[in-house]
Scaffold this motif. Structure first.
Motif, PDB file in Angstrom:
ATOM      1  N   LYS A 155     -12.481  32.021  19.545  1.00 42.75           N
ATOM      2  CA  LYS A 155     -13.902  32.107  19.214  1.00 42.75           C
ATOM      3  C   LYS A 155     -14.601  30.752  19.259  1.00 42.75           C
ATOM      4  N   ALA A 156     -13.852  29.692  19.597  1.00 44.17           N
ATOM      5  CA  ALA A 156     -14.430  28.342  19.596  1.00 44.17           C
ATOM      6  C   ALA A 156     -14.744  27.896  21.016  1.00 44.17           C
ATOM      7  N   ASN A 157     -15.850  27.106  21.143  1.00 43.62           N
ATOM      8  CA  ASN A 157     -16.171  26.505  22.437  1.00 43.62           C
ATOM      9  C   ASN A 157     -16.026  24.982  22.325  1.00 43.62           C
ATOM     10  N   GLY A 158     -16.473  24.273  23.331  1.00 45.54           N
ATOM     11  CA  GLY A 158     -16.288  22.820  23.366  1.00 45.54           C
ATOM     12  C   GLY A 158     -16.845  22.092  22.164  1.00 45.54           C
ATOM     13  N   ARG A 159     -18.073  22.406  21.764  1.00 49.77           N
ATOM     14  CA  ARG A 159     -18.715  21.676  20.664  1.00 49.77           C
ATOM     15  C   ARG A 159     -18.128  22.045  19.312  1.00 49.77           C
ATOM     16  N   THR A 160     -17.682  23.281  19.180  1.00 49.03           N
ATOM     17  CA  THR A 160     -17.159  23.723  17.885  1.00 49.03           C
ATOM     18  C   THR A 160     -15.651  23.536  17.758  1.00 49.03           C
ATOM     19  N   MET A 161     -15.001  23.087  18.842  1.00 46.97           N
ATOM     20  CA  MET A 161     -13.545  22.978  18.805  1.00 46.97           C
ATOM     21  C   MET A 161     -13.028  22.038  17.703  1.00 46.97           C
ATOM     22  N   PRO A 162     -13.626  20.834  17.504  1.00 47.94           N
ATOM     23  CA  PRO A 162     -13.153  19.986  16.394  1.00 47.94           C
ATOM     24  C   PRO A 162     -13.281  20.674  15.036  1.00 47.94           C
ATOM     25  N   TRP A 163     -14.333  21.457  14.855  1.00 46.09           N
ATOM     26  CA  TRP A 163     -14.510  22.178  13.589  1.00 46.09           C
ATOM     27  C   TRP A 163     -13.487  23.298  13.463  1.00 46.09           C
ATOM     28  N   ALA A 164     -13.170  23.939  14.589  1.00 45.60           N
ATOM     29  CA  ALA A 164     -12.137  24.967  14.566  1.00 45.60           C
ATOM     30  C   ALA A 164     -10.784  24.360  14.194  1.00 45.60           C
ATOM     31  N   MET A 165     -10.497  23.171  14.731  1.00 45.54           N
ATOM     32  CA  MET A 165      -9.215  22.523  14.453  1.00 45.54           C
ATOM     33  C   MET A 165      -9.091  22.139  12.984  1.00 45.54           C
ATOM     34  N   VAL A 166     -10.181  21.643  12.397  1.00 50.76           N
ATOM     35  CA  VAL A 166     -10.107  21.250  10.985  1.00 50.76           C
ATOM     36  C   VAL A 166      -9.974  22.486  10.103  1.00 50.76           C
ATOM     37  N   LEU A 167     -10.577  23.590  10.517  1.00 49.79           N
ATOM     38  CA  LEU A 167     -10.456  24.845   9.764  1.00 49.79           C
ATOM     39  C   LEU A 167      -9.027  25.377   9.839  1.00 49.79           C
ATOM     40  N   ILE A 168      -8.451  25.357  11.052  1.00 48.64           N
ATOM     41  CA  ILE A 168      -7.065  25.807  11.229  1.00 48.64           C
ATOM     42  C   ILE A 168      -6.122  24.984  10.366  1.00 48.64           C
ATOM     43  N   ALA A 169      -6.258  23.652  10.456  1.00 51.07           N
ATOM     44  CA  ALA A 169      -5.363  22.750   9.728  1.00 51.07           C
ATOM     45  C   ALA A 169      -5.483  22.940   8.222  1.00 51.07           C
ATOM     46  N   SER A 170      -6.704  23.143   7.747  1.00 52.81           N
ATOM     47  CA  SER A 170      -6.908  23.312   6.305  1.00 52.81           C
ATOM     48  C   SER A 170      -6.287  24.609   5.800  1.00 52.81           C
TER      49      SER A 170
END
Length: 465
Positions: free
Chosen positions: A114-129
């Motif tokens: 569900k993540a694209n280029g701009r939201t990918m860093p936010w997706a990664m921090v959400l996954i990690a958390s």
């Protein structure tokens, strides 16, 4: 888990094990910590042995009888393992179930889809958390870095733009949020309320992880613009699973202990009547032991059985999860022994005496002590345990919220500037294919940002609460 064990030990140790003056005690503390640092850094000794020898050295330098020092160390080791050992074991089982069942992969795949280029860093921090809640930091890195490398290569992203948010999410969870070992031990040592600490920890963690993760990753990607190293990109082993647990069931299982502990904290605040039936029920189900045990039992069905695990495989998964934590338990226990030696030697009272004339707030003092031990030893857990033991007397007259904030301040200090004496530093360096300078400019700076930003929010909360 409560502060009962600490209170009992304190009651047993009314008389300090030495009659040394403050000057001698101060020298003894510095000498004891120096021995630990030297053994870990120079001689590469295991932290368990270094903490044990350092505790004995501390007692000797303070002029205590060897028998009394040994008694203090073993009492502290026993009470610490009794307080947090079962919780660490349950967290390890839950983490192993999450990894082996494919539940972790399910969360990763669902969010990335569900993540694209701009939201990918936010997706990664959400996954990690999310993944970082039940997992040890090292386990989280091993689990997530292959995903980070694959995402960076597949999407042609700068590795730092994707990697830093993931590392920040894991690190913040490790330093601030129970049931990770450091925060659990600090809660026990300072007699803080676990539910309140968890709630305030989440409050501090959210803005901290945003600033140190997605925001800082923009600058880190400019300073160190590298691609995922081909040799480190893993070829995922073929799965022998016919199916994986659903995203909803996996997420619910991970969050179950957090929700139960938060409900207990909320009921304690709203009802505030120990005789109330509802509060008595939530006090039981919201205790960390029951909350984590419930998550493990539920996870056996929502994760293990959902992935097609037989009873035999479930048993094997649990068994394999416990072996790797032996070292962690011994280090945490020895750290508790060192802490109790500090307390019984009268060091806590010495710091209390000194701090009465200082204008340094207790929260800042706890952070500074943790920073000093972290820089010296490289271990966030050792820094948390030792600093919590030193500032424990300062928490005696604190309110529930401020005792929780002191736990978080110590945890924040323990994350400050990871460098060459920290195993995590080398883990990140090797996985990301960086040299030492690049690792310092990215990983080490990120850890420092987490520590300082978290402290700032903790101090702000202390003015409000």
């Amino acid at each position: 888990m409560t502060s009962l064990s600490v209170e009992m030990l304190a009651a047993d140790a009314v008389e300090p094990i030495t009659s040394a003056g403050n000057a001698q005690l101060g020298i003894a503390v510095l000498a004891g910590i120096a021995v630990i640092v030297l053994l870990i850094t120079k001689f590469k000794m295991h932290a368990f042995l270094a903490l044990t020898i350092g505790s004995l050295a501390l007692g000797s330098f303070a002029g205590a009888a060897p028998a009394k020092t040994i008694a203090s160390f073993t009492a502290g080791l026993g009470s610490t393992v009794a307080g947090v050992g079962v919780l660490i074991a349950l967290g390890a089982i839950l983490g192993k179930l999450l990894a082996d069942s494919g539940g972790a992969d399910q969360i990763v795949d669902t969010i990335l889809a569900k993540a694209n280029g701009r939201t990918m860093p936010w997706a990664m921090v959400l996954i990690a958390s999310i993944i970082g809640l039940p997992l040890f930091f090292e386990v989280g890195i091993v689990l997530l870095i292959p995903v980070v490398l694959l995402v960076a290569k597949r999407g042609n992203y700068s590795l730092m733009r994707i990697g830093i948010p993931a590392l920040a999410g894991l690190s913040v969870m490790h330093g601030l949020i129970p049931p990770h070992p450091g925060p659990l031990v600090a809660i026990d040592a300072l007699g803080a309320n676990l539910g309140v600490t968890l709630a305030l920890g989440v409050l501090v963690a959210i803005p901290t992880v945003i600033i140190a993760g997605p925001v800082f990753s923009r600058y880190a990607a400019r300073w160190v613009d590298i691609k995922a190293p081909e040799k480190m990109i893993p070829q995922r082993p073929s799965e022998d699973l016919d199916r994986r647990p659903s995203f909803g069931a996996t997420l619910a299982t991970i969050l179950l202990p957090v929700v139960l502990m938060l409900v207990k904290a909320l009921v304690d605040i709203v009802v505030d009547d120990p005789e109330n039936h509802v509060q008595r029920v939530t006090d039981v189900i919201g205790s960390p032991l029951i909350a984590l045990l419930a998550a493990v039992v539920v996870g056996m069905f929502t994760l293990g059985r959902a992935a097609g695990f037989t009873k035999g495989r479930l048993s094997t998964t649990v068994e394999k999860s416990l072996a790797p934590i032996a070292g962690v338990l011994l280090i945490v226990g020895a750290g508790g022994g060192f802490k109790q030696t500090l307390i019984d030697a009268g060091v806590g009272q010495m710091i209390l005496d000194f701090s009465k004339d200082w204008s340094i707030p207790a929260l800042l003092l706890g952070w500074l002590i943790a920073v000093a031990i972290r820089l010296a030893t490289g271990s966030a857990t050792v820094a948390t345990i030792s600093a919590a033991g030193l500032v424990a007397p300062l928490a005696a007259d604190m309110s529930t919220s401020h005792a929780a904030l002191l736990v978080l301040a110590v945890g924040a200090g323990s994350l400050f500037f990871s460098h060459v004496n920290d195993a995590g530093f080398w883990l990140v360096k090797e996985y990301f294919g960086m040299n030492v300078g690049q690792t310092v400019k990215t990983w080490s700076v990120m850890e420092t940002i987490i520590s300082v930003v978290a402290l700032a929010f903790i101090l702000l909360l202390s003015l409000v609460l």
